[in-house]
Scaffold this motif. Structure first.
Motif, PDB file in Angstrom:
ATOM      1  N   TYR A 328       0.884  -1.187   0.070  1.00 35.37           N
ATOM      2  CA  TYR A 328       0.096  -0.152   0.031  1.00 35.37           C
ATOM      3  C   TYR A 328       0.862   1.190   0.081  1.00 35.37           C
ATOM      4  O   TYR A 328       0.533   2.217  -0.825  1.00 35.37           O
ATOM      5  N   GLU A 360      -8.035  -5.922  -6.267  1.00 35.10           N
ATOM      6  CA  GLU A 360      -7.748  -5.143  -5.189  1.00 35.10           C
ATOM      7  C   GLU A 360      -6.959  -3.981  -5.480  1.00 35.10           C
ATOM      8  O   GLU A 360      -7.612  -2.846  -5.120  1.00 35.10           O
ATOM      9  N   TYR A 361      -5.923  -4.042  -6.538  1.00 32.08           N
ATOM     10  CA  TYR A 361      -5.293  -2.646  -6.896  1.00 32.08           C
ATOM     11  C   TYR A 361      -6.327  -2.103  -7.752  1.00 32.08           C
ATOM     12  O   TYR A 361      -6.214  -0.759  -7.789  1.00 32.08           O
ATOM     13  N   THR A 363      -9.097  -1.098  -6.956  1.00 29.79           N
ATOM     14  CA  THR A 363      -9.884   0.334  -6.014  1.00 29.79           C
ATOM     15  C   THR A 363      -9.125   1.272  -5.567  1.00 29.79           C
ATOM     16  O   THR A 363      -9.471   1.923  -4.723  1.00 29.79           O
ATOM     17  N   GLU A 364      -7.847   1.212  -5.960  1.00 29.06           N
ATOM     18  CA  GLU A 364      -6.741   2.078  -5.309  1.00 29.06           C
ATOM     19  C   GLU A 364      -7.028   3.659  -5.698  1.00 29.06           C
ATOM     20  O   GLU A 364      -7.962   3.851  -6.443  1.00 29.06           O
ATOM     21  N   VAL A 365      -6.390   4.469  -5.366  1.00 30.18           N
ATOM     22  CA  VAL A 365      -6.603   5.887  -5.553  1.00 30.18           C
ATOM     23  C   VAL A 365      -5.938   6.549  -6.551  1.00 30.18           C
ATOM     24  O   VAL A 365      -6.409   7.287  -7.677  1.00 30.18           O
ATOM     25  N   ASP A 366      -4.680   6.300  -6.956  1.00 30.79           N
ATOM     26  CA  ASP A 366      -3.765   6.686  -8.016  1.00 30.79           C
ATOM     27  C   ASP A 366      -4.248   6.375  -9.496  1.00 30.79           C
ATOM     28  O   ASP A 366      -4.559   5.041  -9.704  1.00 30.79           O
TER      29      ASP A 366
ATOM     30  N   LYS B 385     -17.527   7.275  -6.568  1.00 30.71           N
ATOM     31  CA  LYS B 385     -16.304   6.461  -6.208  1.00 30.71           C
ATOM     32  C   LYS B 385     -16.410   5.982  -4.816  1.00 30.71           C
ATOM     33  O   LYS B 385     -16.785   6.380  -3.853  1.00 30.71           O
ATOM     34  N   ALA B 388     -11.824   3.199  -0.905  1.00 32.17           N
ATOM     35  CA  ALA B 388     -11.061   2.282  -1.347  1.00 32.17           C
ATOM     36  C   ALA B 388     -10.258   1.584  -0.175  1.00 32.17           C
ATOM     37  O   ALA B 388      -9.076   1.419   0.102  1.00 32.17           O
TER      38      ALA B 388
END
Lengths: 812, 441
Positions: A328, A360-361, A363-366, B385, B388
């Motif tokens: 993370y 999983e990835y 749903t990340e932010v970047d 959104k 996360a």
């Protein structure tokens, strides 16, 4: 002591003040003043006016003051060469000092003063220092030879320093050896053909001995030098490998990576059935994994290199998938690289785990990272057939999130999945269509349009959907316009009755209202096809599409081989050959892996050997764009004459046209080539330009051979090429393609020794003979030459397709 | 090779600039400031190419160190050098800060002159450097000839990390086995990845030029000895450690003082140690790791404006041992409006600025369990959104090595001086810390 105060002087007239202080009688005051000068120099102020005053402080027995003055000298000597001479005496005297630290300091600094007059005085002290009794002085002198060579190469050769430097490889002190190796390697780089390093088994043995004893940095110099050696046979190769492997346990990552480079290179020579070969493969994995626990910047370098290693020898890390899982808190550059490697390592054995991670990835932010993760899911589907279904359902889940960029990215990859597994997952089309309105990126829009066109018969309202796009036709990007045109033609061929109006509309938009030649071209092809022979049209437009490759962004094999030889260096970080980012002669030599020795495999080319005999070498899509760094960028034909391809949005489409298509085109056969191409050139003479003269399209298509030669245009301006202006054109005479050139010397000196080299290009063009320029070209003289070309050279798709790069190095 | 080295403060002002090669001009200093330090977005790569010039940078607190080159340099070496440069500066004047750099700029220039020559890194061991470059100016004016040649032979010598003639009244050494255990666990309690990265840090205060031999319960060594049935097994676990079982080490790296070829052939670790503190080895294990804690998360969304979170932690080691500095960090959504926490042990607080509930427990014995439950109120948002859910992370410190590593012996031989292995006072300590210890929820 708070030296920070020196940074804050910003008064006016401070130069005068400093001048006074520098000439003060008090030692302390002098030192203070020099410190102020250095601080001003650091922040970028010009204090060169103080040159004589500072140099006057040089004659001192205070070592600290001396070092400060030296620092100043190194910075400004070049701008005041005459003044710099004043310093010479002190240098020469210091080189005789009893204290080895001072002798070394003098020779080190002298080499940094890049003034011709000074270098002359440097020779004698340097010669003495190279033979000094103290190793500290010798190791400094060794580097100084490289410095001097950088200023005046001829002088170094004339004075015989190179031989002395070679002798230092046998020095008793390991650090002297290491620095001598570093200096020699650097000098050798600027003389690609000299046998300067002259590595033979004896010197290699010396280097390997020094390797065990010298500093971590010295080990790097030696390993990097070893990597350029070519062992005589596999036995020697193995014995070197055996002595290098202990370095894999070094705490310094650079030592480890350089050792990996030597091993990867020399492994190439070992027969694969050798036990040792397997042992070596096993030994390579743990240190590579360990690199990932280093600081993030080093992890990044390591990951870029692992990316290469995985492409070259996937077996090394195939069981290590887990270590590439993204954490993370990893910096974004580490995350993106890890993801790349995960896709490469994905296989049936680990796909479940990989998919869970990718989900999983996503749903990340970047944003970049999420996009790449989504794309990776699609790549997994294409790579591992068993997982395709799960991947598609994962992608659908992601589409349901309605996050704009996730949806768009998902649609782009689903298009690829459709191509790979036709007639399998079309049930999801309905879900895709729901998101039509949210698509705002050209790539996603184009993908969606492709899907609608391809499956027009199953989508009830396909015509409405496509029509909705047509409204803003001229505001779309070319990619979308081309795709829309094709999709509507497909639709028409599938449902001719109700879509006639639509197809008319799009054809007229494409051919009459557009300025884009590609679009117009394609419009005309379709138009004529449809109006002359609808059956043929169906065959062409709805033809079976070639398979798409499993891997993307693979590095082209020859480049990969070269990059393997550069493991650990910047080239391996950029994934570009050094010539693409290094100026001048350095690094322009192309390194290659040694051929494999040994019994049955000698005929096998090394890269086929790696990827396993069963796999055909995958078609490569260069990911880095064109390889820059060449002298000129030629556009082969006027821009109106691009080769129209049937499905340019599908990467493979264009490749196939070139691979299979051009050969047959050239042979004059109309039949074997994709029907669309000749039709376009023959049927639409308005746009048939330069290409027609180059490639004989056979009697049928109406262009007399060699009839038209475009006038010469200037390809290279004199100011960009040290005074050589080149203009030229392409012509076809007697069935041979020729490049007509006019060379004009606009420089002041005579030019000789012309040579020419073609970079890999879309057409496989290569010179059929050497460039014949017999006379030296004197200033302001122009000569015309004709160079016959063949099309047997290596083919690589360029962007744009008709981009041709020619290296044309006149040696003056 | 490295063409130049610049140090900037957070504003992008140059504090130190040293150019080694002619191809690097003053404009390179500005190019880096404009394109990297003042760049709007987050740093996307530690290597930047601007107009055919490559910049390598690392950041320490708010100080930027950048190495510049126009050649195809060894990139790994440049970064290793930058880290080393930081280490050297820290050893000389402590923390790397703008103030310290400005105060020591003359020293830094001197160091840069010594450890980089024409862009080639030279000996950068602080021990050696400190013999002739000091903060109080340079030694060397009033040295005897012997002293001078001793310095140069050390700086260039085979044992560049230690000087001759060190004397201690009491010969003493301290060994710290420092491990950081890393874990990534799925919400269902499945271990996605786990590894221990360990370091053996040694502080040695030994006289003369002692030859040391270090032994641990490395599986390969133990197995070999088991088979051979050797009788002269060196020093049977004299430094504590019951030596129960051996551990499989995936990979290890050593300080440059260790004879790597000897390790490669015999797997024995022998060396002449530097004086003072240094890192003898690093290692990595992935098999049979003792995970000191398990985190069991339970997140339930109650409607659109409420979250219920329950987290149980279980300690998984001998009841006689105590874990310390335990901290569990439970992330909360960005639109959190309020949090109520109940915990049986320790203190828990919602930190709005960090978007997390931080639960701290001072001490916890082995084989215990503790629980926290929280109710998180959310503001209604129309943000499409989804949140996360970042993983729940944990920090702790335990007095054992989660990898199972045991020190078996550390022998000291110094033939010239009259002290033997038995006279050396040795201390061993095991500390296990959490690395990235995350459980997804």
């Amino acid at each position: 002591m708070t030296d920070s105060k020196y940074f804050t002087t910003t008064k006016k007239g401070e130069i005068f003040e400093l001048k006074a202080e520098l000439n003060s009688d008090k030692k302390e005051k002098k030192k203070e003043a020099v410190k102020k000068v250095i601080a001003s120099m650091t922040v970028g102020k010009d204090v060169s006016a103080l040159f004589p005053d500072v140099v006057n402080c040089m004659q001192t027995d205070n070592l600290e003051l001396k070092k400060l003055v030296y620092l100043y000298l190194m910075n400004y000597a070049k701008s005041q060469p005459d003044m710099a001479i004043m310093a010479v005496n002190t240098f020469v005297k210091d080189c005789e000092d009893l204290n080895p630290l001072i002798r070394a300091l003098a020779v080190r600094t002298m080499g940094c003063i890049r003034v011709d007059k000074i270098t002359e005085y440097l020779c004698e002290p340097l010669r003495k220092c190279l033979k000094d009794e103290d190793p500290y002085v010798r190791k400094t002198a060794a580097v100084c030879v490289a410095k001097l060579h950088d200023i005046n190469a001829q002088l170094v050769e004339d004075q015989g320093f190179l031989d002395t430097l070679k002798d230092l490889i046998s020095d008793s002190n390991p650090m002297v050896v290491a620095n001598a190796v570093a200096a020699l390697s650097e000098i050798a780089e600027s003389h690609p053909n000299s046998n300067l390093l002259d590595l033979n088994p004896q010197t290699i043995n010396k280097l390997l001995t020094a390797l065990n004893e010298c500093t971590e940095w010295g080990q790097i110099f030696i390993l990097d030098c070893l990597a350029s050696y070519l062992p005589r046979d596999d036995r020697e190769s193995q014995s070197i490998c055996e002595r290098v492997t202990p370095r894999l346990s070094h705490a310094n990552s650079a030592v480890v990576l350089s050792a990996v480079k030597v091993l990867m290179k020399f492994m190439e020579m070992l027969p694969k059935d050798l036990d040792y070969y397997g042992t070596l493969l096993k030994k390579l994995a743990p240190p590579l994994v360990t690199l990932l626990s280093a600081e993030p910047e080093l992890q990044y370098v390591a990951l870029r290199n692992i990316n290469l290693i995985v492409q070259k020898r996937p077996e090394i890390l195939k069981h290590e998938m887990k270590v590439f899982f993204v954490k993370y808190n990893d910096p974004i550059y580490v995350k993106l690289e890890k993801l790349d490697i995960m896709i490469r390592l994905a296989s049936q054995a680990n796909i479940a785990q990989v998919l869970a991670e990718l989900k999983e990835y996503a749903t990340e932010v970047d944003v970049d990272f999420v996009r790449k993760a989504v794309r990776a899911i699609g790549r997994c589907a294409i790579k591992v057939e068993q997982s395709a279904e799960r991947c598609v359902s994962t992608l659908l889940d992601l589409i349901q999130t309605k996050v704009n960029y996730v949806v768009q990215e998902a649609i782009v990859v689903i298009k690829d999945i459709f191509r790979k597994y036709p007639n399998k997952y079309e049930s999801v089309i309905a879900t895709l269509c729901e998101n039509l309105d949210s698509l705002d990126e050209p790539e996603a829009r184009a993908a969606m349009i492709w899907i609608v066109g391809e499956y027009a018969e199953r989508i009830d309202n396909a015509d409405e959907l496509l029509e909705s796009f047509l409204e803003g036709f001229h505001d779309e990007s070319t990619q979308v316009q081309l795709q829309l045109l094709t999709a509507i033609v497909k639709l028409f061929l599938k449902k001719p009755t109700e879509t006639q109006e639509l197809v008319q509309q799009v054809l007229s938009l494409a051919t009459q209202d557009s300025d884009n030649p590609d679009l117009r071209d394609r419009g005309y092809i379709y138009w004529r096809l449809l109006s002359t022979d609808p059956v043929a049209a169906k065959e062409v437009v709805l033809a079976e599409k070639p398979l798409i490759s499993e891997e993307t962004d693979l590095i082209e094999p020859t480049l990969l081989e070269e990059l393997i030889c550069h493991i650990g260096t910047l080239a391996s970080v950029y994934h570009k050959p050094p010539s693409a980012f290094v100026e001048g002669s350095r690094g322009v030599q192309h390194k290659r892996l040694p051929p494999r020795a040994g019994s049955g495999e000698s005929t096998e080319s090394p890269d086929v050997g790696q990827s396993g005999p069963s796999e055909a070498p995958p078609a490569v899509i260069p990911s880095q764009g064109d390889l820059l760094g060449d002298l000129l960028n030629l556009d082969l034909a006027p821009p109106t004459a691009t080769v129209p391809s049937v499905q340019p949005s599908m990467q493979m489409g264009a490749m196939d046209l070139l691979g299979g298509g051009l050969d047959s085109l050239m042979g004059a056969g109309l039949g074997a080539a994709p029907a669309a191409m000749p039709a376009s050139l023959g049927g639409a003479p308005a746009v048939g330009g330069g290409l027609g003269d180059l490639f004989d399209l056979g009697g049928g298509v109406g262009m007399p051979t060699g009839s038209y030669v475009a006038p010469k245009t200037v390809w290279l301006l004199a100011m960009k090429a040290k005074g050589l202006e080149i203009s030229g054109t392409f012509a076809r005479r007697g069935g041979i393609i020729q490049m007509d050139l006019s060379l004009t010397n606009k420089a002041m000196s005579v030019m000789t020794d012309f040579a020419i080299q073609f970079n890999r290009n879309s057409f496989g063009l290569a010179p059929a003979g050497p460039l014949q320029v017999l006379t030296p070209l004197s200033p302001n003289q122009t000569i015309d030459v004709s160079l016959p070309l063949s099309t047997s050279g290596p083919v690589m798709k360029m962007e744009p397709l008709n981009n041709l790069q020619v290296i044309y190095p006149p040696t003056k | 090779m490295i063409g130049g080295l610049f140090i900037y403060n957070h504003k992008g002002e140059v504090l130190i600039s040293r150019v080694y090669r002619d191809d690097i001009g003053r404009n390179a200093v500005d190019a880096f400031r404009v394109n990297v330090i003042h760049a709007r977005q987050q740093v996307r790569s530690p290597v930047t190419n601007i107009a055919r010039t490559s910049f390598f940078h690392v950041k320490r607190s708010n100080i930027w160190l950048a190495a510049v080159t126009k050649q195809n340099v060894n990139a790994a070496m440049v970064f290793e050098f930058l880290y080393k440069m930081c280490d050297v500066m820290t050893a000389y004047f402590g923390k790397i800060s703008e103030e310290n750099i400005k105060n020591n700029f003359v020293l830094i220039y001197e160091l840069l002159d010594e450890i980089l020559d024409f862009g080639y890194p030279q000996n950068s061991e602080t021990g050696a450097l400190k013999t002739f470059i000091t903060q109080q100016g340079i030694k060397g004016q009033h040295q005897t000839k012997e002293e001078q040649s001793q310095i140069t032979s050390q700086v260039t010598g085979q044992i560049g990390w230690r000087r001759e003639g060190i004397k201690y009244r009491r010969n003493e050494l301290f060994l710290d086995v420092l491990e950081s255990v890393n874990l990534l666990m799925s919400p269902q309690g499945q271990v996605l990845s786990a590894h221990v990265s360990g370091r053996v840090v040694m502080k040695s205060y030994l006289s003369g030029m002692p030859e040391c031999k270090f032994g641990m319960n490395d599986k390969i060594v133990i197995d070999k000895q088991g088979k051979g049935g050797t009788t002269d097994e060196p020093g049977k676990s004299e430094l504590g450690g019951s030596g129960k079982q051996s551990i499989a080490i995936d990979d290890c790296t050593f300080h440059q003082c260790v004879r790597l070829s000897k390790f490669d052939s015999e797997r024995s670790i022998s060396f002449i140690p530097p004086d003072g503190e240094y890192e003898l080895m690093r290692y990595r294990t992935t098999k049979d790791i003792i995970l000191p804690f398990r985190v069991i998360p339970l997140v339930r969304e109650v409607g659109r404006t409420k979250l219920e979170v329950k987290v149980v932690i279980k300690s998984n080691f001998k009841p006689s041992l105590l874990a310390q500095k335990i901290e569990v960090r439970i992330p909360t959504p960005l639109n959190t409006s309020g949090v109520q926490v109940i915990c049986m042990k320790g203190k828990a607080k919602y930190k709005a600025s960090e978007n997390a509930i931080v639960w701290k427990i001072k001490r916890m014995a082995g084989m215990k369990e503790s629980q926290i439950s929280a109710e998180i109120e959310l503001l209604p948002t129309n943000d499409k959104k989804k949140w996360a859910r970042p993983p729940i992370s944990m920090n702790f410190e335990v007095p054992f090595a989660p990898s199972g590593l045991k020190v078996r012996y550390l022998k000291v031989f110094e033939s010239k001086l009259n002290y033997s292995d038995h006279d050396v006072i040795k201390w061993v300590r095991y500390i296990g810390r959490s690395g990235i210890y995350e459980t997804r929820c």
